[in-house]
Design an enzyme around this catalytic site. Sequence first.
Site, PDB file in Angstrom:
ATOM      1  CG  HIS A 161      -2.151  -0.789   1.088  1.00 19.41           C
ATOM      2  ND1 HIS A 161      -3.058  -0.582   0.077  1.00 19.41           N
ATOM      3  CD2 HIS A 161      -2.646  -1.810   1.845  1.00 19.41           C
ATOM      4  CE1 HIS A 161      -4.066  -1.439   0.203  1.00 19.41           C
ATOM      5  NE2 HIS A 161      -3.826  -2.202   1.262  1.00 19.41           N
ATOM      6  CB  CYS A 217      -2.052   3.729  -4.216  1.00 13.84           C
ATOM      7  SG  CYS A 217      -3.120   2.315  -4.588  1.00 13.84           S
TER       8      CYS A 217
END
Length: 365
Positions: A161, A217
């Site tokens: 992440h 991301c």
Amino acid sequence: MFMLVNCSNCRTPLQLPPGARSIRCAICQAVTQIADARNAPPPSHSHATPPPPGPPAPPSPYSHAPPGPLPNSHGRKKAVIVGISYRYSRHELKGCLNDAKCMKYLLMNKFQFPEASIIMLTEAETDPYKIPTKHNMRMALYWLVQGCQPGDSLVFHYSGHGSRQRNYNGDEVDGYDETLCPLDFETQGMIVDDEINASIVRPLPHGVRLHAIIDACHSGTVLDLPFLCRMDRSGKYVWEDHRPRSGVWKGSNGGEVISFSGCDDDQTSADTSALSKITSTGAMTFCFIQAIERGHGTTYGSILNAMRTAIRDAGGSGLDLGGSVVTSLLTMLVSGGSLSSGGFRQEPQLTACQPFDVYAKPFSL
């Protein structure tokens, strides 16, 4: 309030908690005793038997360069590979462990990185120093650049992440700091791009090369490098100047740093879970490996263009790997060898310390 003391063995600055009389170094595991004359007990002349020593701490992989042959004329190769699935949490990702395995396989078999010179941080590791916590990630990044010399080739790959948070010191063009999320980020916090830059970019001396491959991301400028290659769909590009208005230099100390990332700072990255009911990989990692295996790894521009095209036009046989050094592993992990139809809304990015001709500069690890 914490005070700083130097490790008695490797001289690394350590934060001493209030009231502590000793501290163990996370780098070399040496215990440093803290002398305090005001609270020291009076000298004893007894011949009492000292208590038996406790069980030895497990060895840390970060205390020295990994074992292996002496550096050759082309320098050493070292890599840190991080894959975090956040399993058993609401943040779980499917493809990150596979990304780590594939990247290790690629580095060893395509670019001749010694296995002993690759540190893997994943939840599958049994060594407590190799679980991808915030502390272990920091120590691994420190190890990566520690003692580097001209000719060395370093690689940092991250699959997990990524996020971003408001920047308040004015050194971000878009007003946000980009971040990576360790396994324990909910309790220990994220690793901010400023820290990543200070840890592995700014210390890098002349003659050392560092490549980062970041599959996360909001990762476009997660190394805080000064220049971003803005490429359009035709393959034309311009270098954007991302140097902070404060004038602080975010480049290296003469070394070469180039980063491939999964998407722009305001975008999210996908995995290929639509491919298979069994397993998946990160779309960016998959496309990076495919670009190299298909012969597009000659220049930085050819890699970036191939990755962006593959993700944009994903579908059918768009990501079929064919025969390659990593085919056996990737085809085992990703049944069918293609992304889901319709493509993904992410555009891989390239950032660097200095602008260069992306179609003329040869790529090598």
